[in-house]
Design an enzyme around this catalytic site. Structure first.
Site, PDB file in Angstrom:
ATOM      1  N   TYR A 261       0.815  -1.213   0.000  1.00 36.91           N
ATOM      2  CA  TYR A 261       0.000   0.000   0.000  1.00 36.91           C
ATOM      3  C   TYR A 261       0.851   1.267   0.000  1.00 36.91           C
ATOM      4  O   TYR A 261       0.464   2.284  -0.529  1.00 36.91           O
ATOM      5  CB  TYR A 261      -0.839   0.051   1.297  1.00 36.91           C
ATOM      6  CG  TYR A 261      -2.245  -0.468   1.225  1.00 36.91           C
ATOM      7  CD1 TYR A 261      -2.609  -1.503   0.380  1.00 36.91           C
ATOM      8  CD2 TYR A 261      -3.223   0.075   2.044  1.00 36.91           C
ATOM      9  CE1 TYR A 261      -3.911  -1.984   0.359  1.00 36.91           C
ATOM     10  CE2 TYR A 261      -4.529  -0.393   2.037  1.00 36.91           C
ATOM     11  CZ  TYR A 261      -4.865  -1.424   1.192  1.00 36.91           C
ATOM     12  OH  TYR A 261      -6.146  -1.882   1.184  1.00 36.91           O
TER      13      TYR A 261
ATOM     14  N   ARG B 234      -5.831   5.022   4.714  1.00 36.07           N
ATOM     15  CA  ARG B 234      -4.631   4.241   5.053  1.00 36.07           C
ATOM     16  C   ARG B 234      -3.472   4.534   4.097  1.00 36.07           C
ATOM     17  O   ARG B 234      -2.390   3.991   4.252  1.00 36.07           O
ATOM     18  CB  ARG B 234      -4.960   2.738   4.994  1.00 36.07           C
ATOM     19  CG  ARG B 234      -5.909   2.285   6.074  1.00 36.07           C
ATOM     20  CD  ARG B 234      -6.551   0.962   5.725  1.00 36.07           C
ATOM     21  NE  ARG B 234      -7.472   1.107   4.582  1.00 36.07           N
ATOM     22  CZ  ARG B 234      -8.173   0.120   4.047  1.00 36.07           C
ATOM     23  NH1 ARG B 234      -8.024  -1.111   4.509  1.00 36.07           N
ATOM     24  NH2 ARG B 234      -8.999   0.331   3.041  1.00 36.07           N
TER      25      ARG B 234
ATOM     26  N   ASP C  55      -9.678  -9.968  -4.949  1.00 32.69           N
ATOM     27  CA  ASP C  55      -9.162  -9.404  -3.697  1.00 32.69           C
ATOM     28  C   ASP C  55      -9.196 -10.489  -2.617  1.00 32.69           C
ATOM     29  O   ASP C  55      -9.416 -10.203  -1.432  1.00 32.69           O
ATOM     30  CB  ASP C  55      -9.977  -8.175  -3.273  1.00 32.69           C
ATOM     31  CG  ASP C  55      -9.167  -7.186  -2.430  1.00 32.69           C
ATOM     32  OD1 ASP C  55      -7.942  -7.345  -2.342  1.00 32.69           O
ATOM     33  OD2 ASP C  55      -9.789  -6.279  -1.844  1.00 32.69           O
TER      34      ASP C  55
HETATM   35 ZN    ZN Z   1      -6.961  -2.908  -2.049  1.00 34.50          ZN
END
Ligand code: ZN
Length: 387
Positions: free
Chosen positions: A129, A162, A284
């Site tokens: 991320y 996030r 996912d």
């Molecule tokens: Zn994601």
């Protein structure tokens, strides 16, 4: 060698009823009729009444588990190979996610190698991320260029609480590194983008595209069905030439909060005139699916499922009237092309023998062949016709 007799072959385009001969892990021939008289070493499998389709390509799976936004007891588990195989998936892309502290790229690669030795085709993204991206070699370019499994970087989070706050230059820098590594190693070098539900949507990608020479095809944004607004933004982005990906794992609560089912989002994008080559669905799988209230407090957390990819394909066909070949492309040839996986996502001579066999009426997954070997063989009996 195996001969699949008289299935309805979707390559993913509809070829009608054909015989498919496979051997050495490859597709040798697809013809109206192939005779194996005198070749007793060829296993003949009667698949008449069934659909013979490319093994599904799932472009985003947290094979080592994803987040765990409710503390350590909510860490999501690793993916088991059965989750992929029972859902008809033969190729998948493993990624890290929110947690790149206790989930490492070393572990990701080890898991990919485990799944590969069990028969699947597995690729990975370096990074996670956050920026600066975690890497194995301390360079995105080197990781993509020198480590076989790595075909890009991501999923880099944007428009999410996030995400690492970043300007367009930071993202352009990541994209140019992935692109360079990809070009030098003849790989896609894509940047997978996790798009959250902040209202900025895809703005940061647009800034990169209008201020740098990074091409739009370098980015592969996902979760575009997260909200109605993001879907509209994504369709607009796709009409400018971009790829967009819809996430099939969901929960009742997430849908109530405004997510659109992946199958419905696919139908809407097609209706809006987006070409199917730019549209994909991914599971996912094994991600955490957290639900936050308006104060940002976690209220629910479920685990994504790889099998939801197959279910969304069925939903696209049955609930949203998408043609079978078009729905199939979103989970076969489109992701394979975007990721430059040239022998994946299609049934073609000399292509990999990754084949999913579906019930002709319910579209249930019945059998799965990966690199020429059965990983799942249900209700398909070896015919004795030639004895
Ligand atoms: Zn994601």
């Amino acid at each position: 060698m195996k001969l699949l007799k008289q299935g309805r072959v979707y390559a993913p385009n509809d070829l009608g009823c054909k015989d498919v001969l496979i051997g050495g892990g490859k597709i040798i021939a697809i013809e109206d009729e192939i005779s194996i008289d005198g070749y007793p070493f060829v296993e003949e499998v009667n698949v008449s009444g069934k659909l013979v389709v490319p093994g599904f390509v799932d472009s985003l799976v947290h094979i080592t588990g994803g987040g765990g936004e409710g503390g350590f007891t909510t860490r999501t588990p690793e993916m088991h190979i059965d989750d992929a195989v029972q859902g008809g998936v033969t190729t998948l892309i493993g990624v890290l996610g929110t947690d790149a502290v206790t989930r490492s790229l070393e572990n990701l690669l080890a898991k990919a190698k485990e799944l590969k030795s069990l028969g699947l085709s597995v690729y990975c993204y370096t990074g996670s991320y956050h920026l600066p991206a975690v890497t194995i070699t301390e360079s995105i370019t080197k990781d993509v260029m020198l480590i076989d499994e790595f075909i890009g970087v991501g999923e880099v989070a944007i428009s999410d609480h996030r995400a690492t706050p970043m300007d367009y230059l930071a993202l352009a820098n990541v994209a140019s590194q992935a692109r360079t590594g990809g070009m030098l190693a003849d790989k896609a070098g894509v940047v997978s983008i996790h798009v959250g539900d902040d209202r900025q949507g895809l703005d940061l990608l647009r800034q990169v595209l209008s201020n740098t020479a990074v091409p739009i095809t370098q980015f592969y944004p996902t979760h575009i069905n997260r909200t109605k607004e993001l879907l509209a933004d994504g369709i607009h982005y796709a009409k400018q030439g971009g790829f967009i990906d819809f996430t099939t794992s969901t929960t009742e609560q997430i849908l109530e909060q405004g997510e659109i089912e992946a199958a419905q989002a696919l139908a809407k994008a097609l209706e809006a005139g987006v070409d199917i080559s730019q549209l994909t669905m991914s599971s996912d799988g094994n991600a955490s699916l957290p639900v936050f209230d308006e104060q940002g407090r976690l209220t629910d957390l479920q685990v994504g499922k790889v099998k939801s990819l197959h279910q969304s394909f069925v939903d696209a066909v049955v609930k949203y009237n998408v043609d079978i070949d078009v729905a199939l492309r979103s989970i076969t040839s489109s992701p394979a092309d975007i990721l430059s996986l040239r022998s994946k996502g299609r049934l073609q001579v000399d292509g990999d023998a990754d084949i999913t066999i579906l019930d002709g009426e319910t579209y249930d997954v019945q059998s799965v062949i990966a690199s020429g070997k059965f990983l799942l063989k249900e209700q398909v009996k070896k015919t004795q016709a030639y004895f």
